[in-house]
Design a protein around this motif. Structure first.
Motif, PDB file in Angstrom:
ATOM      1  N   CYS A  35       0.860  -1.187   0.000  1.00 41.64           N
ATOM      2  CA  CYS A  35       0.000   0.000   0.000  1.00 41.64           C
ATOM      3  C   CYS A  35       0.896   1.236   0.000  1.00 41.64           C
ATOM      4  O   CYS A  35       1.562   1.527   0.989  1.00 41.64           O
ATOM      5  CB  CYS A  35      -0.912  -0.008   1.233  1.00 41.64           C
ATOM      6  N   HIS A  36       0.908   1.938  -1.126  1.00 38.91           N
ATOM      7  CA  HIS A  36       1.781   3.109  -1.251  1.00 38.91           C
ATOM      8  C   HIS A  36       1.001   4.420  -1.313  1.00 38.91           C
ATOM      9  O   HIS A  36       1.593   5.484  -1.381  1.00 38.91           O
ATOM     10  CB  HIS A  36       2.678   2.962  -2.484  1.00 38.91           C
ATOM     11  N   TYR A  56     -10.026   1.151   5.068  1.00 33.82           N
ATOM     12  CA  TYR A  56      -9.445   1.222   3.721  1.00 33.82           C
ATOM     13  C   TYR A  56      -8.488   0.046   3.493  1.00 33.82           C
ATOM     14  O   TYR A  56      -8.538  -0.617   2.452  1.00 33.82           O
ATOM     15  CB  TYR A  56      -8.702   2.548   3.526  1.00 33.82           C
ATOM     16  N   VAL A  57      -7.625  -0.205   4.472  1.00 39.38           N
ATOM     17  CA  VAL A  57      -6.659  -1.303   4.330  1.00 39.38           C
ATOM     18  C   VAL A  57      -7.389  -2.636   4.254  1.00 39.38           C
ATOM     19  O   VAL A  57      -7.094  -3.471   3.398  1.00 39.38           O
ATOM     20  CB  VAL A  57      -5.632  -1.294   5.484  1.00 39.38           C
ATOM     21  N   TRP A  58      -8.362  -2.846   5.131  1.00 39.92           N
ATOM     22  CA  TRP A  58      -9.097  -4.112   5.129  1.00 39.92           C
ATOM     23  C   TRP A  58      -9.830  -4.309   3.800  1.00 39.92           C
ATOM     24  O   TRP A  58      -9.751  -5.378   3.184  1.00 39.92           O
ATOM     25  CB  TRP A  58     -10.067  -4.184   6.311  1.00 39.92           C
ATOM     26  N   GLU A  59     -10.528  -3.282   3.358  1.00 41.70           N
ATOM     27  CA  GLU A  59     -11.340  -3.401   2.140  1.00 41.70           C
ATOM     28  C   GLU A  59     -10.491  -3.584   0.883  1.00 41.70           C
ATOM     29  O   GLU A  59     -10.897  -4.280  -0.034  1.00 41.70           O
ATOM     30  CB  GLU A  59     -12.241  -2.170   1.979  1.00 41.70           C
ATOM     31  N   ASN A  60      -9.309  -2.972   0.843  1.00 46.87           N
ATOM     32  CA  ASN A  60      -8.485  -3.019  -0.369  1.00 46.87           C
ATOM     33  C   ASN A  60      -7.389  -4.076  -0.361  1.00 46.87           C
ATOM     34  O   ASN A  60      -6.922  -4.485  -1.427  1.00 46.87           O
ATOM     35  CB  ASN A  60      -7.872  -1.643  -0.641  1.00 46.87           C
ATOM     36  N   TYR A  61      -6.959  -4.509   0.840  1.00 40.30           N
ATOM     37  CA  TYR A  61      -5.842  -5.458   0.916  1.00 40.30           C
ATOM     38  C   TYR A  61      -6.189  -6.743   1.664  1.00 40.30           C
ATOM     39  O   TYR A  61      -5.382  -7.668   1.682  1.00 40.30           O
ATOM     40  CB  TYR A  61      -4.615  -4.785   1.552  1.00 40.30           C
ATOM     41  N   ASP A 125      -9.945  -9.799  11.050  1.00 39.13           N
ATOM     42  CA  ASP A 125     -10.790 -10.715  10.273  1.00 39.13           C
ATOM     43  C   ASP A 125     -12.160 -10.101   9.968  1.00 39.13           C
ATOM     44  O   ASP A 125     -13.197 -10.765  10.057  1.00 39.13           O
ATOM     45  CB  ASP A 125     -10.958 -12.053  11.007  1.00 39.13           C
ATOM     46  N   GLY A 126     -12.158  -8.797   9.654  1.00 37.41           N
ATOM     47  CA  GLY A 126     -13.391  -8.125   9.243  1.00 37.41           C
ATOM     48  C   GLY A 126     -14.221  -7.545  10.373  1.00 37.41           C
ATOM     49  O   GLY A 126     -15.186  -6.833  10.124  1.00 37.41           O
ATOM     50  N   LYS A 127     -13.856  -7.804  11.635  1.00 41.58           N
ATOM     51  CA  LYS A 127     -14.609  -7.267  12.775  1.00 41.58           C
ATOM     52  C   LYS A 127     -13.861  -6.082  13.374  1.00 41.58           C
ATOM     53  O   LYS A 127     -12.651  -6.138  13.585  1.00 41.58           O
ATOM     54  CB  LYS A 127     -14.813  -8.349  13.837  1.00 41.58           C
ATOM     55  N   GLU A 128     -14.623  -5.005  13.664  1.00 39.79           N
ATOM     56  CA  GLU A 128     -14.025  -3.769  14.151  1.00 39.79           C
ATOM     57  C   GLU A 128     -14.054  -3.669  15.671  1.00 39.79           C
ATOM     58  O   GLU A 128     -15.049  -4.005  16.310  1.00 39.79           O
ATOM     59  CB  GLU A 128     -14.798  -2.579  13.568  1.00 39.79           C
ATOM     60  N   HIS A 129     -12.946  -3.180  16.222  1.00 42.08           N
ATOM     61  CA  HIS A 129     -12.820  -2.942  17.671  1.00 42.08           C
ATOM     62  C   HIS A 129     -12.102  -1.612  17.849  1.00 42.08           C
ATOM     63  O   HIS A 129     -11.178  -1.307  17.100  1.00 42.08           O
ATOM     64  CB  HIS A 129     -12.008  -4.058  18.330  1.00 42.08           C
ATOM     65  N   GLN A 130     -12.504  -0.825  18.863  1.00 41.74           N
ATOM     66  CA  GLN A 130     -11.838   0.465  19.111  1.00 41.74           C
ATOM     67  C   GLN A 130     -11.276   0.519  20.521  1.00 41.74           C
ATOM     68  O   GLN A 130     -11.844  -0.026  21.466  1.00 41.74           O
ATOM     69  CB  GLN A 130     -12.797   1.633  18.879  1.00 41.74           C
ATOM     70  N   PHE A 131     -10.146   1.224  20.632  1.00 39.23           N
ATOM     71  CA  PHE A 131      -9.442   1.391  21.899  1.00 39.23           C
ATOM     72  C   PHE A 131      -9.008   2.848  22.009  1.00 39.23           C
ATOM     73  O   PHE A 131      -8.740   3.493  20.998  1.00 39.23           O
ATOM     74  CB  PHE A 131      -8.206   0.478  21.942  1.00 39.23           C
TER      75      PHE A 131
END
Length: 193
Positions: A35-36, A56-61, A125-131
């Motif tokens: 990813c550049h 963006y990273v998950w969806e594209n890579y 693995d497609g699941k979102e977590h926030q910290f």
């Protein structure tokens, strides 16, 4: 060892976090996954920016990843620079320019209370977590130290008499906002099957 991408091009952040995850995960950079492109940060909250970059990273890579966004929130400036911390003095994203503008804007204020806040979004693995990690402190009247980056030379964490830029990476990581958020992330990752 599992692989995880840290969605950043900031080599200082990558070095800080690599140190904290050493031996637990093989931390990949955006460059490592090919990813550049510059990841957008056009949301109006730290949480929104970290989510935008990780998604963006998950969806594209299709690589499990985490992204962070950090803001310096100064009480006397109504929370500014906040989400605009990196580009406070303009799109050139100059640490020196940002610090000069901050000190100039605070010159007439006695109240120098501030806090650093970091929001981390993990997409595993497609699941979102926030910290979130927060460190309270104050802004000095002059630059001190030459380590770290960003606003480190003018931020003294609560309970200390030195700026982040006067501390070693290990000292800073032990108490920093990013360190606190990343430790929550690491604890979460260690609990995964």
């Amino acid at each position: 060892m599992k692989q995880l991408c840290f969605a950043t091009n900031n080599r200082h952040k990558l070095a800080e976090v690599s140190q904290m995850l050493a031996g637990k995960y093989n931390l990949l950079s955006l460059q490592d996954i090919g990813c550049h492109e510059e990841l957008a940060e056009d949301q109006d909250t730290l949480e929104g920016n970290s989510r935008q970059k990780a998604a963006y990273v998950w969806e594209n890579y299709r690589v499990s990843c985490f992204a962070d966004d950090t803001g310096l929130e100064v009480e006397a400036l109504n929370g500014a620079p906040g989400v605009y911390s990196a580009r406070y003095a303009g799109p050139q994203r100059s640490d020196n320019d940002n610090i000069q503008l901050l000190l100039q804007n605070l010159a007439a204020h006695e109240n120098r209370k501030a806090r650093f806040r970091t929001s981390v979004t993990l997409i595993l693995d497609g699941k979102e977590h926030q910290f979130e990690g927060i460190v309270e402190g104050h802004i000095t009247k002059e630059w001190k130290g030459n380590k770290g980056f960003g606003y480190d030379p003018v931020f003294v964490p609560e309970g200390y008499d030195r700026t982040f830029a006067e501390m070693s990476a290990e000292e800073k990581n032990a108490i920093s906002h990013r360190g606190r958020a990343i430790r929550k992330l690491v604890d979460f990752l260690k609990a995964q099957p």
